[in-house]
Every structure is written in C-alpha cells, then in structure tokens.
Design a protein around this motif. Sequence first.
Motif, PDB file in Angstrom:
ATOM      1  N   LEU A 181      -8.239  11.774  -1.223  1.00 26.72           N
ATOM      2  CA  LEU A 181      -8.662  10.396  -1.511  1.00 26.72           C
ATOM      3  C   LEU A 181      -8.230   9.971  -2.916  1.00 26.72           C
ATOM      4  CD1 LEU A 181     -12.268  10.208   0.007  1.00 26.72           C
ATOM      5  CD2 LEU A 181     -10.187   9.136   0.882  1.00 26.72           C
ATOM      6  N   ALA A 211      -4.530   2.635  -6.968  1.00 24.64           N
ATOM      7  CA  ALA A 211      -4.430   2.514  -5.504  1.00 24.64           C
ATOM      8  C   ALA A 211      -3.315   1.554  -5.146  1.00 24.64           C
ATOM      9  CB  ALA A 211      -5.748   1.999  -4.935  1.00 24.64           C
ATOM     10  N   GLY A 212      -2.527   1.952  -4.142  1.00 19.85           N
ATOM     11  CA  GLY A 212      -1.478   1.070  -3.648  1.00 19.85           C
ATOM     12  C   GLY A 212      -0.267   0.995  -4.541  1.00 19.85           C
ATOM     13  N   ARG A 229      -4.590   9.193  -2.952  1.00 13.48           N
ATOM     14  CA  ARG A 229      -4.220   7.988  -2.207  1.00 13.48           C
ATOM     15  C   ARG A 229      -4.791   6.710  -2.813  1.00 13.48           C
ATOM     16  NH1 ARG A 229      -4.289   7.089   4.340  1.00 13.48           N
ATOM     17  NH2 ARG A 229      -3.522   4.933   4.295  1.00 13.48           N
ATOM     18  N   TYR A 230      -6.057   6.730  -3.209  1.00 16.39           N
ATOM     19  CA  TYR A 230      -6.727   5.508  -3.661  1.00 16.39           C
ATOM     20  C   TYR A 230      -6.965   5.453  -5.166  1.00 16.39           C
ATOM     21  CZ  TYR A 230      -7.588   4.924   1.313  1.00 16.39           C
ATOM     22  OH  TYR A 230      -7.428   4.790   2.669  1.00 16.39           O
ATOM     23  N   GLY A 231      -6.706   6.547  -5.875  1.00 25.47           N
ATOM     24  CA  GLY A 231      -6.882   6.552  -7.314  1.00 25.47           C
ATOM     25  C   GLY A 231      -7.979   7.489  -7.756  1.00 25.47           C
ATOM     26  N   ARG A 275       2.414   3.407  -4.947  1.00 25.48           N
ATOM     27  CA  ARG A 275       3.221   4.577  -4.656  1.00 25.48           C
ATOM     28  C   ARG A 275       4.697   4.249  -4.808  1.00 25.48           C
ATOM     29  NH1 ARG A 275      -0.324   8.215  -5.429  1.00 25.48           N
ATOM     30  NH2 ARG A 275      -2.073   8.173  -4.025  1.00 25.48           N
ATOM     31  N   ALA A 288       0.833  -1.215   0.000  1.00 22.89           N
ATOM     32  CA  ALA A 288       0.000   0.000   0.000  1.00 22.89           C
ATOM     33  C   ALA A 288       0.854   1.246   0.000  1.00 22.89           C
ATOM     34  CB  ALA A 288      -0.938   0.003   1.206  1.00 22.89           C
ATOM     35  N   GLU A 322      -7.221   3.600 -14.825  1.00 28.00           N
ATOM     36  CA  GLU A 322      -6.764   4.359 -13.662  1.00 28.00           C
ATOM     37  C   GLU A 322      -5.389   4.928 -13.965  1.00 28.00           C
ATOM     38  OE1 GLU A 322      -6.444   6.414 -10.992  1.00 28.00           O
ATOM     39  OE2 GLU A 322      -8.022   5.114 -10.230  1.00 28.00           O
ATOM     40  N   PRO A 354     -11.992   5.408  -8.778  1.00 26.20           N
ATOM     41  CA  PRO A 354     -13.050   5.083  -7.814  1.00 26.20           C
ATOM     42  C   PRO A 354     -13.682   6.315  -7.184  1.00 26.20           C
ATOM     43  CG  PRO A 354     -10.888   4.523  -6.931  1.00 26.20           C
ATOM     44  CD  PRO A 354     -10.688   4.849  -8.370  1.00 26.20           C
ATOM     45  N   VAL A 355     -12.872   7.344  -6.921  1.00 28.91           N
ATOM     46  CA  VAL A 355     -13.419   8.552  -6.308  1.00 28.91           C
ATOM     47  C   VAL A 355     -14.335   9.280  -7.298  1.00 28.91           C
ATOM     48  CG1 VAL A 355     -12.851  10.784  -5.270  1.00 28.91           C
ATOM     49  CG2 VAL A 355     -11.432   8.781  -4.782  1.00 28.91           C
TER      50      VAL A 355
END
Length: 428
Positions: A89, A219-220, A92-94, A222, A9, A215, A97-98
């Motif tokens: 968000l 996410a995850g 951090r998560y992409g 980094r 992550a 994407e 999805p947001v």
Amino acid sequence: MSTPVKHSAECGPFPADDRSAAPPGPPPRPRYGMRVAWTMTASGWSANQFSALLGAYRSEAGLTSTAVTGLFAVYVVGLIPGLLVGGPLADRYGRRPVALTALGLNLLSTGLLMAGSVAPWWLLPGRWLTGVGAGALLAAGTAWVKELSSPPYDPVTPAAVAAKRAGLFVSAGFASGGLVAALIAQWAPYPMLTAYLPHLVLAVGAGVAARRAPETSPAGTRPCGPGATPSGTPEPPVQWARFRRGVLPLAPWVFAAPTIGFATLPGLVDGGLTGWRTVYAGVATALAPGAGLAVQPLARLLTARHRMAGGLAGLLAIAAGLALAASAAAGARPWLALAATAVLGAGYGLVLSFGLTEVAALAPRAHLARLTSLFWTLAYTGMVTPYVLSALSGRFGVPVLLRVGAVLAVLVTLLIGLLNRGRRTATS
C-alpha cells in the motif's frame, strides 16, 4: 514546444532521486526524517508497554501464564498481515497516508488495552490491533523515514544512518516503553490503566510532528512503463539472491533474541524478586533494546570492514546470550539473566542494523516499502519464540531448549558465512 507530461494513476513524474534535485513543495528541511521517526518510537513503545506488564497480568488480573504468553503472541498474528499489506500500500498510494493511518490504529489499540483493565477480554483485540497498526507503520514508516533522511530531502545525513534511523527509533521505543510501563505499574494506582497513558501522549505528539512532513512517493506518480525511473531507464531489480544468502536466514533471530530476554527469562528467575517482579521485568524489557542501541557504533565499524561482519557478529552474540540464559534459567539467577538479556540485546542491535542496511541497498525505490515489510515480517516471526519455549518446556526444559538455540545460532552463522564467502563488498 515541449510535450506536456501526462499524469495518471499509472504514469507520472517520480520524486527525484539524485543529490542535486529539489523535492516538490517546501525547501529541503533535514529534520523531516527525525520528525517522522518519532512515529516509529510510538510503534515500538506500543509493543513493549504490554510486555513489561506480563507478570502483573498474571498476579493481579489472574490470567494464566499460557493466556498471557498467548496474548503476547497475538501481537505477531496482527503484525504480519499489517506488514504484508502496509508495504505494498505504501509503494502504491504513498508513505504518508499509510503511516499516519497506522498511527491512528496504534492509538486505538492502546485504548482497547486500557479497556482491558475493566474487562480482560478487550486485551485480545487490543493486542491484535497493536500488531496490525505497528506492522503497517513499520512498513510505510521505515521507507518514509529513510527517504526523508536522504537527498533531496536531507542532503547531509550519511546513507548508512538514513537506512538505520527508523530501526534506532523503534528500538528506543522498545526500551523506554517497557521500562516506563513497568515503573508506573509498580507504584502508580490503577496500573493496568495508567501504564498506557504515556503512549497516548507520545503517539499524539508523533502524529503532530509528522503531519507536515512531505510525501516522498506521492500516490499516482509512477514512472511510465514497467520498472522505469524518472529518466525513463529501467529500474534495477531487487537483488533477491543476495537477500536469500544474507538476510533471509538471519532475520528471525532479530526479535527471537530480545524477546527471550524480556518475555521468557523474567518468569524463570523471579523466585527471589518478591515485590520487585514488575520493575525487574521492566528493566529487562528496556535492557535488551537499550543494548541494541549501545552497539550501533560497533555496528558501523564492523560494516566498514566487511559487509557481512555486523550480521555475523550479531548472531555469535545471540549464541553467547542464549548460553548465558540457559545457565541463568537452570540456576534461577536474576542478575545472570540480566547479563544474558544485555548480550542478547547487543546481538539484536547488530543483526537489525545489518538487516535494514542490506534491505536499503537491495531494493530500488519503487519496491523499498515492500522489501522492508518482508524483512520486518521475517524478523517478527522470532517473537513467537517465547510461546514455543513455553509449549516445549514441559518435555525438554527451558535450559536445554536455550542451549539448542545457541547451537542453532552458531550453525546459522556458519551457513551465512559459507553462502557469502568471497563477497567482501563493504557498505558505506
């Protein structure tokens, strides 16, 4: 034997930023950025479909001017936390999805506004949720569209166009959403219900178009180490000093200008518009962002000459528009009010183009959504301007307040010019 790459992550491969790299998954398809940009149009449409109905809610639903203006401002109350949460968000998560979750909230909020045709108290949570969804969608979607419109996903779109594409599609939503809602409200049955149907169709279509887009910041995934890039080198920091000198003092004027044009002026000059108030409001709602779209070629020419030229010219246009608006309000002249709205909209287009281009230049990839959300947050604080004018109008009069606003716009232009004197770097 090569060492395997660790995934976690906190640590993992970043999508390549260089122009020769290929994105993971399907081959590059330049249209991805355009497809996702329709979600931004849905966001802008959802905001202004209500704005065009302000007069109808007063005349047909029996809401007071203060209540209607308050409902207009509630949008900002939801929008700002949506922006401030959506940006981090998305980093951090992409983005995907947001943005798609926010689009779902956008649909739900319109459903609540439709329920307001039966029970007006639904308008309050509907407007608040419109702001939350639009804020998160602006934060995540702006970064997603910009990255999908840039290499390696799109090797042909110029960088300046990629930075502004989301803003242009938002403006298109502002313009068309308000006008379509007003036309439906003027002539269709059950206007407080049917005026919202086009947005439902647009939002569903935008979701279908965007769902296959890749994407750009998974996410995850980094890079290892603080501030690291895919090559392991430190990532450049956010240029906060340049942000404070140029973007910070200008941002609130982005939406202060058009909202005065389509939320304040129609109610001040509608005495001679019997039977046409809703259409007039819709035209004003479309005219401001429409003028903002029309000045984009000028924005590119100004930016090519000087990095700050577009922003400074936009502020001067806003000052001129406010002076015209003061005369229109003092004489209750509808056509002069439309002229003022067009000038205010041109100023909006110039300062929005400048702001988005600057943010894209100042933010490293890992912080793009956060800085974008901060810019949109500052910009949307200007949407409370109609409420401030309404609250102070009893004491000072709207024409006086508009003239004060024109003077302030000129002073801010001078301030930004002084703060950035000698910094003549042009952007591409």
